[in-house]
Design a protein around this motif. Structure first.
Motif, mmCIF file in Angstrom:
data_model
loop_
_atom_site.group_PDB
_atom_site.id
_atom_site.type_symbol
_atom_site.label_atom_id
_atom_site.label_comp_id
_atom_site.label_asym_id
_atom_site.label_seq_id
_atom_site.Cartn_x
_atom_site.Cartn_y
_atom_site.Cartn_z
ATOM 1 N N ILE A 26 0.815 -1.213 0.000
ATOM 2 C CA ILE A 26 0.000 0.000 0.000
ATOM 3 C C ILE A 26 0.850 1.265 0.000
ATOM 4 N N GLU A 66 -1.568 -2.364 -5.585
ATOM 5 C CA GLU A 66 -2.285 -1.894 -4.411
ATOM 6 C C GLU A 66 -2.780 -0.455 -4.539
ATOM 7 N N THR A 104 -6.644 -0.290 -3.538
ATOM 8 C CA THR A 104 -7.068 0.389 -2.319
ATOM 9 C C THR A 104 -7.622 1.786 -2.567
ATOM 10 N N THR A 134 -9.733 -2.398 0.150
ATOM 11 C CA THR A 134 -8.591 -2.085 1.005
ATOM 12 C C THR A 134 -8.449 -3.120 2.113
ATOM 13 N N ASN A 189 -7.080 -6.323 0.694
ATOM 14 C CA ASN A 189 -5.651 -6.217 0.395
ATOM 15 C C ASN A 189 -4.806 -6.254 1.663
ATOM 16 N N GLY A 190 -5.178 -5.459 2.669
ATOM 17 C CA GLY A 190 -4.403 -5.413 3.902
ATOM 18 C C GLY A 190 -4.417 -6.742 4.632
ATOM 19 N N ASP A 206 -6.802 -0.070 6.123
ATOM 20 C CA ASP A 206 -5.680 -1.006 5.962
ATOM 21 C C ASP A 206 -5.140 -1.440 7.319
ATOM 22 N N ARG A 246 -5.195 -5.299 9.188
ATOM 23 C CA ARG A 246 -4.014 -5.980 9.726
ATOM 24 C C ARG A 246 -4.197 -6.301 11.217
#
Length: 384
Positions: free
Chosen positions: A100, A122, A126, A319, A322-323, A368, A372
């Motif tokens: 990101i 990314e 995102t 997002t 992806n994270g 993001d 995580r």
């Protein structure tokens, strides 16, 4: 002579871009370059290409910079990416950093009126709506470097304004194309890193094995070519000769073919619309034998289903995917979870976080970080 800034010069894309600069010294000059931590290779690159600015995003003391490399400006930490993308004068910026972090770099380059060569999925996954708005404001198209998106972009150059009705996004199928779902779920690190066609970094190779790489490419294609996910079809093509194709209203399909060699899409972005020699072998049609095609299997590879669901959900769903995937892949590579745990963690993060806003960069970076955080909380539930 065109000047180029390369963000991520020691990675696979960055090193090949530098090789192309060396192949055409009369056409290209490196203005700035950054790397993360591979300092010895980076020092060698700086020594060879003599940029105006160089930077390491993992900082080191200035006294550790070799004396013969102090001819240029050195920037350390995150500021290195901003300086290379926006401060050093350059005609184009190749964004090939991982993750990101590429989003901020792309936005910085566009704000500085630079032509962006995009090798970072990314950024569009995102923040696609923000990136495309910024590109429209300066009137410069994003030039894709991913082989599949470059192929679609090349196909559209001959469309004479005709809009595609479908994008055929090809995929090699990765190392687990012929495996069943249960066997895939228990795959080892070594098996997942053994890609049949491409030599890539660990993260993208794992994403290819899970087909999360293709999920991200569906999202990227949605923004680059302004088509909804239901008009983007994944075609598994293990030979990796057709890099992608475009279907038009009359039923015609235009495809881009070539040997698997990333120098071709990199060079096309660097010299667009001109084509220059790359050192790549030409495609020998007579040596191909046969080309085969299969439908993308969303049952074996749930990432393909999740791509459409997240795009349709809007907000920060892409997002979060992806994270969560980045965090899950890191856990898999560290031996903390089984291969099947990657998808379970991504689905868990999407379910737990639900809809989140994505109105600006702050929203996106917050989503993001939340993704995580949730993956870290869920790790114990999917451990070996």
């Amino acid at each position: 002579m065109q000047t180029i800034s390369i963000l991520g010069s020691t990675g696979s894309i960055g090193t090949q871009a530098l090789a192309l600069v060396a192949l055409h010294p009369e056409r290209f000059r490196v203005a700035a370059m950054t790397a993360h931590r591979n300092r010895e290779l980076f020092f060698q690159q700086v020594r060879t290409f003599r940029p105006e600015m160089a930077g390491l995003t993992e900082p080191i003391p200035m006294e550790e910079i070799p004396a013969d490399l102090r001819f240029c400006r050195w920037v350390m930490g995150k500021e290195a990416l901003h300086a290379a993308a926006a401060e050093v004068p350059a005609d184009m910026v190749l964004v090939s950093v991982v993750g990101i972090a590429g989003l901020q770099s792309v936005m910085d380059a566009l704000a500085a009126n630079r032509q962006v060569l995009l090798a970072n999925k990314e950024a569009l996954v995102t923040g696609g709506h923000l990136v495309m708005d910024a590109a429209r404001r300066i009137g410069k198209p994003l030039l894709p470097v991913d082989s599949e998106h470059s192929a679609i972009f090349q196909c559209l150059q001959g469309a004479a304004g005709n809009q595609p009705v479908k994008l055929l996004l090809t995929a090699s199928g990765g190392p687990f194309r012929t495996w069943d779902k249960e066997r895939i779920a228990s795959a080892t690190r070594e098996q997942a890193l053994n890609h049949p066609n491409w030599a890539m970094g660990a993260k993208i190779t794992i994403d290819s094995a899970s087909m999360f790489n293709k999920a991200l490419e569906i999202m990227e294609a949605r923004w680059l070519f302004d088509l909804p996910p239901e008009k983007i079809e994944v075609v598994v093509h293990p030979q990796s000769i057709i890099h992608s194709a475009v279907e038009f209203a009359d039923g015609a399909v235009i495809a881009q073919l070539g040997v698997p060699d990333m120098r071709v899409p990199i060079q096309y972005a660097m010299s667009y619309p001109e084509r220059l020699p790359t050192g790549s072998k030409p495609l020998d049609l007579f040596a191909l034998g046969q080309l085969t095609f299969e439908r993308g299997d969303a049952e074996k590879f749930p990432s393909l289903r999740l791509a459409g669901e997240c795009l349709n959900a809007g907000g920060a769903a892409c997002t979060i995917l992806n994270g969560a995937n980045e965090a899950a892949v890191a856990a898999f590579l560290a031996g903390e979870i089984p291969f099947g745990g990657i998808t379970r963690l991504v689905e868990g993060a999407l379910e737990k976080l639900g809809p989140m806003p994505a109105a600006d960069l702050d929203d996106i970076f917050h989503a993001d970080q939340e993704a995580r955080r949730v993956v870290a909380e869920l790790l114990d539930s999917v451990k070996q």
